[in-house]
Design an enzyme around this catalytic site. Structure first.
Site, PDB file in Angstrom:
ATOM      1  N   CYS A  92       0.825  -1.213   0.000  1.00  0.00           N
ATOM      2  CA  CYS A  92       0.000   0.000   0.000  1.00  0.00           C
ATOM      3  C   CYS A  92       0.863   1.268   0.000  1.00  0.00           C
ATOM      4  O   CYS A  92       0.425   2.323  -0.437  1.00  0.00           O
ATOM      5  CB  CYS A  92      -0.959  -0.018   1.174  1.00  0.00           C
ATOM      6  SG  CYS A  92      -0.141  -0.253   2.737  1.00  0.00           S
ATOM      7  N   HIS A 110      19.272   0.811  -0.940  1.00  0.00           N
ATOM      8  CA  HIS A 110      17.847   1.124  -0.798  1.00  0.00           C
ATOM      9  C   HIS A 110      17.058  -0.133  -0.423  1.00  0.00           C
ATOM     10  O   HIS A 110      16.217  -0.094   0.482  1.00  0.00           O
ATOM     11  CB  HIS A 110      17.312   1.726  -2.096  1.00  0.00           C
ATOM     12  CG  HIS A 110      15.837   2.012  -2.035  1.00  0.00           C
ATOM     13  ND1 HIS A 110      15.320   3.117  -1.388  1.00  0.00           N
ATOM     14  CD2 HIS A 110      14.761   1.310  -2.480  1.00  0.00           C
ATOM     15  CE1 HIS A 110      14.004   3.094  -1.468  1.00  0.00           C
ATOM     16  NE2 HIS A 110      13.633   2.002  -2.115  1.00  0.00           N
TER      17      HIS A 110
END
Lengths: 427, 271
Positions: free
Chosen positions: A51, A99
């Site tokens: 989400c 990352h």
């Protein structure tokens, strides 16, 4: 062969929820619908769609693979790459690895240190494996990401404290009561926040949970959802005497529980400790109740303060966590570098030379014990040892070179290099 | 170096290392250091037991001296800590037992050369000493838990941030449970020890010295507070602050009785 790692993605910081919805890839992670097909510069891929973020990780021909991944992603959602690019962050090589490790360790999450992202990443990896999209590099990279996340969680406090009001209340209850399975909870009012806190209490293992509400039917409804029992509002104070943890969130215009009432309740329960959580606004419990011995009263502001402090603590810990991520990124890049052909051949040669030196020294020592070894014998032994090692190394090096020239399938070369490094224990 | 010297040095060294590991583990929030501290404390206790055994065999306990009772007292305290640690699964007990054990052992070593003022005779004296040592030893553990309870409880009550190693401390309920267990064991032992002491004094002491009344009065006062704590816990179910405060009061009074009354009043205990 090129095996550079690229990552492109959008997250809660770069794109609003409607943009994230527009480019979500949740429906494109099954084998028959996998959004990033192999080929045209891409040898491996992984899709993480939650989400708060959508990210695509690809291994392949550097910029070509990255551009191809962007096109595939946009195409899967019936859009153009130009529509997606303004919201996109793009990382290559070391930055991409760093990352990914930060995401796995929940350092890039909306709520710093939240635990769900690791599960979501594992699920994404499972799907990539099922689609045969993950190969040697992604397998290693993802396993490394999971171990980095584990290390960050165990060596730093980045995920150690509660950062939601309801969870903070339960964490506080654990600081007061030793074993939750020996304590009873009472929910006063059927508000959403109280229900959430009650859920956490149930998960923490409270012995019994009861619900009191002015409307008995609503109490029954909530009690059923929580696996507890409903009690009529009139029995509130009688029930309080048997309650260790009270969560109160009624809509009453003024306080329902006063200091005087609590004195009576405490007498009945022989002054056993009580934890009262008042998350109602206006408050249900008179603040003077906190002056009583063995009563711990926390209202919504107190809990917000706890949450703020915990968040600040997590931010402090994130500095340590980032250092771990940097260290592990460097270690992973070392491994990645080792997968190229030249360092592996050099390492094999060095290993051979080391063996020659050790064994030669041992043999000369043994021969020397029964008399001096002449120069000619020494030379002959050196030549023999050297050629033995060369011959032993010949096959693996020939095998690697052969695989390297099979450019149509670079994945095999990576596997071969990785296997040789493991078999010969090349660091 | 004889066996007594060897075990005493080993015991003190292990307890001292346990103290250092405890503090470092608690402040650094390191589970490994905390586990190491527990192991060192257990090792110190083993060396302590050996020290006590060789002292007994060498006849060091034939006469009453300060070293004579501080050494077994420290041993009982460490034993109580290890027992409660095993029973309640709370390693924190050993973190406050180690410093006390080290301190008492160091005192015992310091006073070991003091001349004996009375001869140890009869089972009543042994029972008196054993009862008192257990009563005081477990109360030291209860006081440690009580002090920690009050410190942590104040933070929770006043909504202070539970930062650093405070986060790792046991729940208030666990600290209270340690106090409760110590009281249940300690009060009967202390009462029995005191009774044996009174009986033995009637038999063995030719006359009372002026300080004996002070010592007896002090011991009875401690017994009264101990009885209050025991009764309120067992009969009225007291929990929390009050028992913690009473445990601290009892232990502080025991220390005063051992180190102040015994030193500054001339009595049969003034050795």
């Amino acid at each position: 062969m090129n095996s550079s790692i690229s990552l492109i993605g959008i997250n809660h910081r770069t794109a609003a929820v409607e943009i994230r919805e527009r480019f979500a890839l949740t429906d494109f992670c099954a084998p028959e619908t996998w959004a990033i097909p192999r080929g045209e510069g891409i040898s491996e891929s992984l899709i993480l769609s939650t989400c708060n973020r959508v990210e695509v990780l690809v291994v392949g021909d550097g910029d070509r693979a990255r551009r191809r991944a962007l096109e595939c992603w946009a195409k899967a959602r019936g859009r153009t790459p130009e529509e997606l690019e303004p919201y996109l962050y793009q990382y290559q090589g070391e930055e991409a690895v760093r990352h990914l490790f930060s995401v796995a360790s929940s350092l890039d999450s909306l709520v710093l240190g939240e635990p769900q992202i690791l599960g979501q990443l594992k699920e994404a990896y499972r799907k990539a494996s099922a689609c045969r999209a993950a190969g040697t590099i992604l397998n290693r990279l993802l396993h490394k990401a999971f171990s980095v996340a584990k290390r960050v969680r165990s060596e730093t406090g980045v995920a150690s404290s509660a950062v939601s009001i309801s969870y903070a209340a339960v964490e506080l209850a654990k600081q007061i009561f030793d074993d939750m399975s020996r304590h009873d909870a009472l929910i006063l009012g059927a508000g959403e926040m109280a229900e959430l806190a009650a859920m956490h209490l149930v998960q923490a293992g409270v012995r019994r949970i009861r619900v009191v509400n002015r409307t008995y039917a609503r109490a029954e409804e909530l009690a059923q959802r929580l696996g507890g029992e409903a009690v009529p509002f009139g029995q509130l104070f009688a029930q309080l005497a048997e309650t260790d943890i009270l969560i109160s969130s009624t809509g009453a215009p003024e306080a329902i529980i006063h200091e005087q009432d609590m004195r009576g309740v405490l007498r009945k329960r022989k002054h056993r400790p009580m934890f009262l959580i008042d998350i109602a606004m206006p408050r249900d419990i008179d603040p003077a109740v906190n002056t009583l011995d063995n009563v711990y009263l926390y209202d919504i502001d107190d809990l917000k303060e706890v949450v703020e402090e915990n968040l600040a603590g997590r931010r402090e810990e994130a500095v340590k966590a980032r250092a771990i991520v940097d260290e592990e990124t460097a270690a992973f890049l070392d491994w990645l570098q080792s997968l190229t052909l030249q360092p592996t051949i050099v390492a094999l040669g060095e290993r051979g030379r080391r063996i020659v030196e050790e064994e030669l020294a041992r043999t000369l020592r043994r021969l020397g014990s029964s008399g001096p070894v002449d120069e000619e014998t020494r030379k002959a032994l050196e030549i023999m040892a050297d050629s033995l090692v060369r011959r032993f190394n010949h096959e693996p090096i020939a095998f690697l070179k052969e695989r390297f020239h099979e450019a149509e399938n670079p994945e095999y070369t990576l596997q071969a290099v990785d296997t040789i490094r493991r078999v010969f224990d090349l660091k | 170096m004889n066996w007594t010297d060897l075990f005493s040095c080993l015991c003190l060294a292990l307890y001292a290392l346990a103290v250092v590991a405890s503090f470092s583990g608690l402040l650094g929030r390191s589970p490994r250091l905390k586990a190491l501290a527990c192991a060192l404390c257990a090792g110190g206790f083993a060396a302590h037991s050996a020290w006590l055994a060789v002292s007994l065999c060498s006849g060091a306990f034939e006469g009453v001296s300060r070293g004579f009772y501080l050494l077994p007292l420290a041993w009982v305290l460490a034993a109580a800590g290890l027992f409660i640690f095993r029973r309640q699964r709370q390693e924190i007990v050993l973190h406050f037992v180690s410093p006390w054990a080290f301190f008492l052992c160091a005192c015992a070593l310091g006073f070991s050369g003091a001349p004996a003022s009375a001869t140890v005779t009869g089972p009543l004296l042994w029972l008196h000493l054993a009862g008192m040592a257990v009563g005081i030893g477990v109360m030291a553990v209860a006081a440690g838990a009580g002090g920690m309870f009050l410190w942590q409880e104040r933070a929770i009550k006043h909504k202070a941030r539970l930062a650093g190693f405070r986060r790792d401390l046991p729940a208030l309920g666990s600290l209270d449970a340690i106090n409760s267990l110590a009281t249940r064991i300690g009060f009967p032992c202390y009462s029995f020890g005191l009774l044996c002491g009174f009986l033995w004094s009637r038999i063995a002491w030719p006359s009372l010295m002026p300080g004996d009344l002070v010592k007896s009065g002090f011991s009875l006062l401690i017994l009264l507070v101990y009885a209050l704590l025991f009764h309120q816990r067992q009969a009225l179910g007291w929990q929390g602050r009050k028992p913690a405060v009473l445990a601290l009061v009892i232990f502080a009074a025991c220390l005063v009785s051992l180190f102040v009354v015994n030193t500054f009043f001339s009595s049969q205990h003034g050795f």
